[in-house]
Design an enzyme around this catalytic site. Structure first.
Site, PDB file in Angstrom:
ATOM      1  CD  GLU A 285      -3.201   0.544   2.208  1.00  0.00           C
ATOM      2  OE1 GLU A 285      -4.382   0.474   1.790  1.00  0.00           O
ATOM      3  OE2 GLU A 285      -2.754   0.586   3.414  1.00  0.00           O
ATOM      4  CG  HIS A 306       7.733 -29.852   0.339  1.00  0.00           C
ATOM      5  ND1 HIS A 306       8.155 -30.765   0.153  1.00  0.00           N
ATOM      6  CD2 HIS A 306       8.324 -29.102   1.482  1.00  0.00           C
ATOM      7  CE1 HIS A 306       9.214 -31.279   0.954  1.00  0.00           C
ATOM      8  NE2 HIS A 306       9.267 -30.204   1.829  1.00  0.00           N
ATOM      9  CE  LYS A 420     -12.613   1.709   0.880  1.00  0.00           C
ATOM     10  NZ  LYS A 420     -12.081   2.639   1.797  1.00  0.00           N
TER      11      LYS A 420
END
Length: 443
Positions: A285, A306, A420
């Site tokens: 951010e 793995h 948003k």
């Protein structure tokens, strides 16, 4: 600083004087508040500003919640959630929930997603427990925590009545304005303040992180002390060769300039998994803007050897690795000899599991370096509150320095608003009528 060491010898780099000066200048800008985003630099001197009285006040409120509740639900998202979650996971017994005679309340998190299943299962799971809540939001209108708080508040009021529920809810919010502040004042909730000049991803050392952690039984005084010592160790007057945050920031920028666009934060202790999640938000951010920035990723080893190990070893050479290495584990388990030795592990008999883990770590480092993956190593003495506090501030300070070297404002997040606006339009929120038509047409 003794609790934390930084080794860049496997990075393949020598830091030129010009980059050293850039790092020192960036650090100076943080302390003089002359750089971009300077209205969100309250975190820089936050640890040293925290008084014993403030810690005592937070602990007193935490004790009230602990006395009332077997389960404390912490409601928040992003920086209002990840910091507390990261420290709590690092400091907790991995299997503490299985203990029959628990003395600490269970800390659960809500409002970090909009999953109907998660929310339903949470509300169902706490039915048989006494419950309290900590709600964290500067505005009180952020969608995810606002939905969760509406539901949890209703649950508490239905169980206990409004008066008792008000004693079981603590709000951490703006000092003067916003929906949550208004509600807290009207309902009489105890409150703590999110400082105006501290952004969410830098807020773990404010009441945002300290109250939930104190409620969980974490030694927040030691956590703050670690951060205070790291603040001093990375100050504007500390020479480059002694300033771990400046060194880390400059090396990762040099690697970025050399085409290493991805940084993998690795650890060999599962307890540090959420430290990596918090780190990803902090750096992603802060730096991911203007078409720039290192992409932050993480692995927990040896498990991810793995799964992701193949790509790290032989995939596209656009990444580097930073390993958090724990010097001394808190517990001791020795591998015993087996008479049949069917698994062929008797050569390890008498060794501690931590010794095997360390040899895996060193072997992987050499293999990755040989495979073209530069490696940085952050060695911490042990996992305790003091060291984690120091580690948190180290990453915060390095992030600020690194962002300034990169040439971005590390303290805003304009891109977060895009989703948003689309979501509100799709939900037909009042005021979004025209946007709603346009977006629905596109879909």
């Amino acid at each position: 600083m003794k609790a934390i060491k930084l080794d860049i010898s496997k990075s393949g780099l020598q830091v030129p004087a010009e980059m050293q000066q850039k790092a020192l200048e960036a650090n100076r800008l943080l302390h003089t508040k002359m750089g971009a985003g300077n209205d969100f630099l309250g975190w820089v001197n936050l640890p040293s500003s925290i008084t014993a009285e403030e810690i005592a006040t937070i602990k007193a409120q935490a004790d009230k919640l602990r006395a009332k509740a077997e389960v404390i639900i912490c409601i928040g998202i992003g920086g209002s959630y990840l910091g507390a979650k990261a420290v709590l996971e690092a400091m907790s017994n991995s299997f503490g929930l299985l203990k029959k005679n628990r003395t600490e309340p269970i800390i659960l998190f809500a409002g970090q997603n909009i999953s109907e299943e998660y929310t339903s299962e949470l509300l169902e799971a706490v039915k048989e427990y006494s419950v309290a809540a900590i709600v964290i939001s500067k505005s009180g209108t952020t969608t995810e925590p606002a939905i969760a708080f509406r539901l949890i508040k209703a649950e508490l009021e239905q169980r206990y009545g409004k008066a008792e529920a008000a004693e079981r809810i603590v709000a951490i919010t703006d000092k003067a304005r916003g929906a949550l502040k208004t509600l807290a004042t009207n309902e009489g909730y105890p409150t703590f303040v999110i400082p105006d000049d501290v952004g969410g991803r830098f807020s773990v050392l404010t009441p945002v992180g300290l109250l939930p952690l104190a409620a969980a039984g974490v030694d927040i005084a030691a956590l703050v002390k670690g951060a205070q010592d790291m603040e001093q160790a990375t100050g504007a007057d500390v020479p480059y060769e002694e300033n771990l945050a400046a060194i880390y920031a400059s090396v990762r920028n040099l690697l970025y300039q050399d085409g290493k666009k991805i940084e993998i934060l690795a650890s060999y202790e599962p307890k540090l998994q959420y430290i990596a999640e918090w780190w990803k938000q902090l750096y992603g951010e802060s730096e991911g803007k203007q078409g720039k920035g290192i992409f932050p990723a993480s692995v927990t080893l040896t498990a991810d050897l793995h799964s992701m190990g193949q790509y790290i070893q032989e995939g596209e050479r656009q990444l580097f690795e930073t390993v958090i290495s724990v010097n001394e584990p808190a517990r001791k388990v020795v591998i015993e000899a087996d008479e049949q030795n069917l698994d062929g592990l008797n050569f390890m008999a008498g060794k501690r599991i931590s010794e095997v883990n360390r040899m895996a770590e060193l072997g992987v480092q050499l293999a990755h370096v040989d495979g073209g993956v530069p490696n940085l190593r952050i060695e911490i003495e042990k996992i305790d509150a003091y060291t984690i506090g120091a580690l948190i501030y180290f990453f915060e300070k390095a992030c600020g320095i690194s962002g300034y070297i990169l040439g971005v404002n590390p303290f805003d997040q304009p891109g977060v608003e895009a989703y948003k606006k689309n979501m509100f339009a799709l939900l037909d929120k009042p005021g979004y009528e025209e946007a709603s038509k346009a977006i629905k047409a596109r879909l």
